[in-house]
Motif scaffolding. Structure first.
Motif, PDB file in Angstrom:
ATOM      1  N   UNK A   1       0.803  -1.219   0.000  1.00 55.52           N
ATOM      2  CA  UNK A   1       0.000   0.000   0.000  1.00 55.52           C
ATOM      3  C   UNK A   1       0.840   1.275   0.000  1.00 55.52           C
ATOM      4  N   UNK A   2       2.151   1.151   0.147  1.00 56.41           N
ATOM      5  CA  UNK A   2       2.981   2.336   0.294  1.00 56.41           C
ATOM      6  C   UNK A   2       3.886   2.524  -0.918  1.00 56.41           C
ATOM      7  N   UNK A   3       4.151   3.767  -1.287  1.00 53.55           N
ATOM      8  CA  UNK A   3       5.121   4.011  -2.361  1.00 53.55           C
ATOM      9  C   UNK A   3       6.498   3.487  -1.966  1.00 53.55           C
ATOM     10  N   UNK A   4       7.197   2.917  -2.929  1.00 55.13           N
ATOM     11  CA  UNK A   4       8.510   2.332  -2.635  1.00 55.13           C
ATOM     12  C   UNK A   4       9.508   3.381  -2.167  1.00 55.13           C
ATOM     13  N   UNK A   5       9.297   4.655  -2.551  1.00 53.11           N
ATOM     14  CA  UNK A   5      10.241   5.705  -2.183  1.00 53.11           C
ATOM     15  C   UNK A   5       9.769   6.533  -0.984  1.00 53.11           C
ATOM     16  N   UNK A   6       8.693   6.111  -0.321  1.00 52.66           N
ATOM     17  CA  UNK A   6       8.240   6.832   0.873  1.00 52.66           C
ATOM     18  C   UNK A   6       9.317   6.750   1.951  1.00 52.66           C
ATOM     19  N   UNK A   7       9.593   7.842   2.673  1.00 54.51           N
ATOM     20  CA  UNK A   7      10.661   7.825   3.683  1.00 54.51           C
ATOM     21  C   UNK A   7      10.522   6.693   4.691  1.00 54.51           C
ATOM     22  N   UNK A   8       9.295   6.416   5.145  1.00 58.22           N
ATOM     23  CA  UNK A   8       9.099   5.345   6.126  1.00 58.22           C
ATOM     24  C   UNK A   8       9.463   3.993   5.537  1.00 58.22           C
ATOM     25  N   UNK A   9       9.130   3.798   4.255  1.00 51.89           N
ATOM     26  CA  UNK A   9       9.424   2.522   3.595  1.00 51.89           C
ATOM     27  C   UNK A   9      10.927   2.376   3.381  1.00 51.89           C
ATOM     28  N   UNK A  10      11.565   3.441   2.930  1.00 51.10           N
ATOM     29  CA  UNK A  10      13.012   3.406   2.679  1.00 51.10           C
ATOM     30  C   UNK A  10      13.764   3.104   3.976  1.00 51.10           C
ATOM     31  N   UNK A  11      13.381   3.802   5.050  1.00 50.38           N
ATOM     32  CA  UNK A  11      14.080   3.575   6.313  1.00 50.38           C
ATOM     33  C   UNK A  11      13.809   2.175   6.852  1.00 50.38           C
ATOM     34  N   UNK A  12      12.582   1.693   6.690  1.00 53.85           N
ATOM     35  CA  UNK A  12      12.261   0.353   7.178  1.00 53.85           C
ATOM     36  C   UNK A  12      13.109  -0.696   6.469  1.00 53.85           C
ATOM     37  N   UNK A  13      13.323  -0.498   5.163  1.00 54.46           N
ATOM     38  CA  UNK A  13      14.194  -1.444   4.434  1.00 54.46           C
ATOM     39  C   UNK A  13      15.612  -1.414   4.990  1.00 54.46           C
ATOM     40  N   UNK A  14      16.097  -0.237   5.323  1.00 55.35           N
ATOM     41  CA  UNK A  14      17.442  -0.128   5.894  1.00 55.35           C
ATOM     42  C   UNK A  14      17.522  -0.843   7.241  1.00 55.35           C
ATOM     43  N   UNK A  15      16.495  -0.682   8.053  1.00 54.81           N
ATOM     44  CA  UNK A  15      16.489  -1.322   9.371  1.00 54.81           C
ATOM     45  C   UNK A  15      16.502  -2.837   9.234  1.00 54.81           C
ATOM     46  N   UNK A  16      15.758  -3.373   8.257  1.00 54.64           N
ATOM     47  CA  UNK A  16      15.684  -4.833   8.081  1.00 54.64           C
ATOM     48  C   UNK A  16      17.012  -5.433   7.625  1.00 54.64           C
ATOM     49  N   UNK A  17      17.915  -4.615   7.110  1.00 55.41           N
ATOM     50  CA  UNK A  17      19.237  -5.127   6.750  1.00 55.41           C
ATOM     51  C   UNK A  17      20.045  -5.490   7.997  1.00 55.41           C
ATOM     52  N   UNK A  18      19.723  -4.861   9.114  1.00 60.11           N
ATOM     53  CA  UNK A  18      20.477  -5.111  10.352  1.00 60.11           C
ATOM     54  C   UNK A  18      19.675  -5.899  11.377  1.00 60.11           C
ATOM     55  N   UNK A  19      18.340  -5.822  11.305  1.00 60.17           N
ATOM     56  CA  UNK A  19      17.509  -6.419  12.345  1.00 60.17           C
ATOM     57  C   UNK A  19      16.421  -7.299  11.736  1.00 60.17           C
ATOM     58  N   UNK A  20      15.878  -8.221  12.533  1.00 54.20           N
ATOM     59  CA  UNK A  20      14.831  -9.113  12.029  1.00 54.20           C
ATOM     60  C   UNK A  20      13.518  -8.375  11.757  1.00 54.20           C
ATOM     61  N   UNK A  21      12.605  -9.106  11.105  1.00 56.74           N
ATOM     62  CA  UNK A  21      11.273  -8.586  10.838  1.00 56.74           C
ATOM     63  C   UNK A  21      10.523  -8.326  12.141  1.00 56.74           C
ATOM     64  N   UNK A  22       9.671  -7.318  12.119  1.00 52.88           N
ATOM     65  CA  UNK A  22       8.843  -7.063  13.293  1.00 52.88           C
ATOM     66  C   UNK A  22       7.418  -7.590  13.094  1.00 52.88           C
ATOM     67  N   UNK A  23       7.087  -8.016  11.878  1.00 53.87           N
ATOM     68  CA  UNK A  23       5.774  -8.615  11.636  1.00 53.87           C
ATOM     69  C   UNK A  23       5.841 -10.097  12.003  1.00 53.87           C
ATOM     70  N   UNK A  24       4.970 -10.506  12.907  1.00 56.57           N
ATOM     71  CA  UNK A  24       5.054 -11.859  13.450  1.00 56.57           C
ATOM     72  C   UNK A  24       3.666 -12.507  13.454  1.00 56.57           C
ATOM     73  N   UNK A  25       3.689 -13.798  13.735  1.00 58.91           N
ATOM     74  CA  UNK A  25       2.471 -14.565  13.955  1.00 58.91           C
ATOM     75  C   UNK A  25       2.506 -15.039  15.407  1.00 58.91           C
ATOM     76  N   UNK A  26       1.456 -14.762  16.148  1.00 59.02           N
ATOM     77  CA  UNK A  26       1.406 -15.090  17.568  1.00 59.02           C
ATOM     78  C   UNK A  26       0.356 -16.169  17.798  1.00 59.02           C
ATOM     79  N   UNK A  27       0.776 -17.295  18.391  1.00 59.22           N
ATOM     80  CA  UNK A  27      -0.150 -18.353  18.789  1.00 59.22           C
ATOM     81  C   UNK A  27      -0.257 -18.327  20.305  1.00 59.22           C
ATOM     82  N   UNK A  28      -1.480 -18.196  20.815  1.00 57.22           N
ATOM     83  CA  UNK A  28      -1.713 -18.091  22.249  1.00 57.22           C
ATOM     84  C   UNK A  28      -2.294 -19.401  22.779  1.00 57.22           C
TER      85      UNK A  28
END
Length: 752
Positions: free
Chosen positions: A39-66
Motif C-alpha cells: 500500500x505504500x510508495x517504494x520511495x516513501x521515507x518510512x518505507x526506505x528507512x524500514x528497508x534499511x532497518x531490516x538489513x540489520x535487524x529481524x522482521x517485526x511482523x510476526x504470527x502469535x499463537x496463544x
C-alpha cells in the motif's frame, strides 16, 4: 471505432472473442497480495528507512499463537511446545520462534553469568511445574510478551524471514496451525493473531468478496436486462462483453506487475456495473427506434446516433473520475483508478463498436416490450411533473437540504485501522482482543538509534539516553511492552554481581559494558543491537491500532526528543506503527489531489462537450451534489475516510455525471430544434430518463451487493456509492430539470 463495422459481424465477433481469451494466460501471473507494504510508495521515507532497518535487524511482523490452560507447565505440554518450536524453525520461511523454551534467560553463576533457555526442556524433571512457572514470571522480559501475568497463558511468536506476498503469509499460517495439530496442542490454542494473521484475514476477505461480488453483480445486471428487454440476445451479448472487459482489466494488473489487493478487487464488480449501464443505454435506444418502426441497419444507425456522443462522453468522464485516483500515493488506490479507467474505455469501445454489428447480424426478435419499460416511464413522468409544476419548491428544498448537510462534512474523520475493518465477532478481531488482554498490544513500533562509530553503544551515557526515552514511552498508555539494549545490559550487570538488586542498572564503565556484550552468547541480544554496536532499536508493543492514535504518540515522542535529545545519537522510527501513522498523511494528500483532479478533468470534458463555460458549470452542479451529501452522511454517521471510502468521491462523480450528460444532451438538442424548455425537459426525461432510471436501479443494486461484504471498508464503499447514485438520480431527474426551467424563465423575462 468506425461504424462501417456494422456490416462486418465476423470481424466484430473475432475481436470480442480475442478480448475474452487474451487475459486468460495473464491471470496465471497475477499476484494476490494485500500485505501492508503493497500500500505504500517504494520511495516513501518510512518505507526506505524500514528497508534499511531490516538489513540489520529481524522482521517485526510476526504470527502469535496463544495457548491457555491449567497445565501449561507440565512436562507433557512444555515438551510438545518445544517440539512445536523446533518444527516451525525448520520451515524455510521462518527465521526464529520465540517461546519460554527457546528464548534467552540471564542467570547469575559463580564468577559471572550464564545465558540459557528460560525453561530448559532437558531439565523439566528437576522441578515441579510451579517452579518453572515462577521462573518464567520472574524473568524481566517474558511477562506480557511470552507469558501472561497470571501464568495461565503462553505465547509462541513465529518470526519469519521477509515474505513477498499474502499467499506466503497464508501458507505460513496454515503450516503453523498444522504443526500445532500435529503436536496435539490444539486443545490449548485459543488465538492466532499478529500482523501476519491480519494479512491472511484480509486475503480471505478478498477471496470471499470475489466469490460473492463477481457472480452477484453479473447476476443482478443480467436479471434487470432481462426484466427490461426479455431478449436472450441481450443476455448473451451482455455476458460476453462484461467477461471481456473485466478479464482484460484484471489481466492488465498482471501486465503492469501490480498486486491484486482488497482495493483492486473492487474493479471487477465496478466494471460489471458500469458496463451494464452502457449496455442499458444502447439496448434502450434500439428498443426506442424499434417502436418507431425502424428495422435493420437504419435502426442500429439511428440508435448509435442517439447514444454515441453521450456514451462516449460518459466513458470519458467516468474514466477521468477514476483516473484521478492515479495521483494517490496509496498504491492500490492509484492502480484501482487507472485500471478501472482503462476498463471503462474498453467497455465503451465494445458497446459502441463491436456489439452493433452483432445485434444487426443476430437480431431476430421483437423489441416491443410491455410491463417493464412503462413502469419506468411512470417514474420519470412523475419526477418531470414535480420539476415543472413545483420548480420553486424543488429548488428551495434542495438549497435547504444542502444547508443542513454541508456542516456535517467537518465531522468526517480520517482514520486507518486495519483491525477495525473487521466486525467485533470476526475471528481476527476475537484473536487480537484475546492476545492483547492476556499479553500486550500487537502493533509494533521501533525507535532506532544510530551512532557514528563502531562500539559507540558501549558508552554508558548513550545507553542512559536510550533508557530515558524508554522510560518516557513506558509511561504512555499506548505502550504495553518495551525492550531495549539497556535492559539486557542492566540484567547482565545484575547477574554478574550475584543477583544483587542494587546492581540491576547500567554500569558506569564502558569497558565493563563491552565485556558483558562480548561474553553474552545468547540469540536475543542481536534483536536489539547490531554486531558493530553502533545501531540499536527500542522495541515497543502498542495497544493502539489506528493511524490517529499512532500519530499522536509519534508527534509527542518527536516533540519530547526535540526537547530532550538522546545524547549524540541519531534516531528515527520504523515498524508497522510508523507505516500506518504515515498512511493517514498519504491518504489526506491523495484525497485532496484526487478531488482537485476529478473536478478539473470533468469540467474540462464538460466544456469540450458543450463548448460553453456556463453549461459546463451547470452540468457540474448536480454531480458535486452527491459528493457533498456522501461526505455529509459520513460525518453524520461517523464513517471514516479510509483507503476504500477515499475512492468514493472520484467513483461517484465519475458515474453521476453520466446521467447528466444523457439528460442535458437530449434537452439541448431539442431546445436547439426550437422546442420550449418545458417540452424539451419532458421529452428528454421520458427518453433518457428511462435509461437513466434503469441504469440507476442496476448500479444501486450492484453496489448494495458490494455493501454485503464482511470487510468494513468494502461494505462502506458499496453502501455509500449506492447512496450517492440515488442522490445523483434524484438531482438529475428532479433538481436539474427544475434548474433548467428556472433558467429558461429567467432568460425569457423581459429586461426592464
Amino acid at each position: 471505432m468506425n461504424f462501417s463495422m456494422l456490416h462486418h459481424p465476423r470481424a466484430a465477433l473475432a475481436l470480442l472473442g480475442l478480448l475474452m481469451l487474451l487475459p486468460a494466460p495473464l491471470l496465471w501471473h497475477l499476484e494476490l497480495d494485500n500485505a501492508p507494504e503493497a500500500y505504500f510508495p517504494a520511495d516513501a521515507p518510512a518505507v526506505v528507512f524500514d528497508r534499511e532497518v531490516r538489513e540489520a535487524f529481524p522482521q517485526e511482523q510476526v504470527l502469535v499463537a496463544l495457548f491457555e490452560g491449567e497445565a501449561l507447565f507440565t512436562p507433557r505440554f512444555l515438551e510438545g511446545f518445544h517440539r512445536l518450536s523446533q518444527t516451525l524453525e525448520r520451515i524455510n520461511a521462518v527465521e526464529r520462534v520465540l517461546g519460554v523454551t527457546s528464548t534467552d534467560h540471564i542467570r547469575p553463576i559463580e564468577g559471572g553469568f550464564a545465558v540459557e533457555r528460560l525453561i530448559p526442556v532437558n531439565q523439566l524433571a528437576d522441578g515441579p511445574p510451579e517452579a518453572w512457572q515462577t521462573r518464567a514470571l520472574d524473568d524481566p522480559f517474558a511477562p506480557d510478551l511470552l507469558i501472561s501475568r497470571d501464568g495461565r497463558a503462553l505465547a509462541l511468536v513465529v518470526r519469519p524471514h521477509a515474505l513477498d506476498n499474502s499467499l506466503q503469509r497464508l501458507n505460513l499460517e496454515r503450516a503453523v496451525r498444522e504443526a500445532i495439530d500435529h503436536h496435539q496442542l490444539s486443545d490449548e490454542l485459543t488465538a492466532v493473531g499478529g500482523h501476519i494473521a491480519l494479512d491472511v484475514a484480509q486475503l480471505r476477505a478478498m477471496t470471499g468478496d470475489l466469490a460473492l461480488l463477481i457472480p452477484g453483480t453479473l447476476g443482478i445486471g443480467l436479471m434487470l436486462l432481462w426484466w427490461l428487454f426479455r431478449r436472450h440476445l441481450v443476455l448473451i451479448l451482455a455476458t460476453v462483453t462484461i467477461s471481456a472487459v473485466t478479464g482484460l482489466a484484471v489481466g492488465l494488473l498482471a501486465v503492469l506487475g501490480k498486486p491484486f489487493t482488497l482495493i483492486t478487487a473492487i474493479v471487477p464488480p465496478l466494471l460489471t456495473a458500469l458496463t451494464v449501464a452502457m449496455l442499458m443505454h444502447l439496448f434502450n435506444a434500439v428498443a426506442h427506434y424499434a417502436r418507431r418502426g425502424l428495422t435493420g441497419a437504419a435502426r442500429l444507425e439511428a440508435a448509435l446516433a442517439s447514444v454515441r456522443r453521450p456514451i462516449g462522453f460518459m466513458a470519458l468522464t467516468t474514466a477521468a473520475g477514476l483516473a484521478s485516483l492515479g495521483v494517490s500515493p496509496i498504491q492500490p488506490v492509484g492502480s484501482f483508478g487507472l485500471i478501472a479507467a482503462a476498463g471503462i474505455i474498453v467497455a465503451a469501445l465494445c458497446v459502441l463498436g463491436l456489439l452493433p454489428p452483432l445485434i444487426l447480424r443476430f437480431d431476430r426478435g421483437t423489441w416491443h416490450q410491455r410491463g417493464a419499460l412503462p413502469r419506468l416511464d411512470r417514474w420519470t413522468a412523475a419526477t418531470t411533473r414535480l420539476a415543472v409544476r413545483r420548480t420553486g419548491w424543488v429548488l428551495a428544498g434542495a438549497v435547504l437540504l444542502f444547508a443542513l448537510a454541508l456542516p456535517q462534512i467537518r465531522h468526517v474523520t480520517v482514520e486507518t485501522d486495519l483491525y477495525a475493518f473487521f466486525a467485533d465477532d470476526h475471528p481476527i478481531s476475537r484473536a487480537t482482543a484475546r492476545i492483547e488482554t492476556r499479553l500486550s498490544g500487537v502493533m509494533p513500533l521501533e525507535v532506532v538509534f544510530r551512532a557514528e562509530a563502531p562500539d559507540a553503544l558501549t558508552k554508558p551515557e548513550r545507553l542512559r539516553a536510550i533508557q530515558d526515552v524508554q522510560a518516557w514511552l513506558d509511561d504512555r498508555p499506548e505502550v504495553d511492552y518495551s525492550l531495549s539494549l539497556p535492559d539486557l545490559v542492566a540484567e547482565m550487570h545484575w547477574a554478574f554481581h550475584d543477583g544483587d538488586p542494587d546492581y540491576r542498572g547500567l554500569p558506569d564503565d564502558h569497558r565493563l559494558i563491552a565485556q558483558y556484550l562480548f561474553i553474552h552468547d545468547g540469540r536475543d541480544l542481536f534483536d536489539v543491537v547490531d554486531p558493530e554496536l553502533r545501531q540499536a532499536r527500542l522495541l515497543l508493543n502498542l495497544n493502539a491500532h489506528g493511524a490517529r492514535a499512532l500519530n499522536t504518540l509519534i508527534d509527542d515522542l518527536e516533540a519530547h526528543l526535540a526537547t530532550n535529545p538522546p545524547a549524540d545519537l541519531e534516531w528515527d522510527l520504523a515498524g508497522m506503527g510508523r507505516l500506518f501513522a504515515d498512511q493517514e498523511r498519504l491518504l489526506i494528500q491523495g484525497q485532496l489531489h484526487s478531488l482537485l483532479a476529478v473536478v478539473v478533468l470533468i469540467f474540462g470534458l464538460m466544456w469540450l462537450m458543450w463548448r460553453s463555460v456556463r453549461l459546463a458549470t451547470l452540468s457540474m452542479l448536480p454531480n458535486l451534489a452527491p459528493l457533498a451529501l456522501i461526505f455529509a452522511l459520513m460525518g453524520l454517521l461517523g464513517i471514516w475516510l479510509d483507503m476504500a471510502t477515499a475512492m468514493i468521491a472520484s467513483v461517484a462523480v465519475g458515474i453521476a455525471v453520466d446521467d447528466t450528460i444523457h439528460l442535458l444532451h437530449g434537452y439541448l438538442r431539442r431546445r436547439r430544434a426550437g422546442a420550449s424548455a418545458v417540452w424539451a425537459v419532458a421529452r428528454s426525461s421520458r427518453q433518457a430518463g428511462r435509461a437513466v432510471t434503469a441504469t440507476t436501479v442496476v448500479l444501486v443494486g450492484q453496489f448494495l451487493l458490494v455493501g454485503l461484504s464482511d470487510f468494513q471498508p468494502t461494505q462502506a464503499f458499496g453502501l455509500l456509492t449506492a447512496f450517492g447514485l440515488l442522490i445523483a438520480w434524484l438531482v438529475d431527474l428532479v433538481v436539474l430539470p427544475a434548474l433548467l426551467i428556472a433558467l429558461s424563465h429567467r432568460r425569457a423575462r423581459p429586461r426592464g
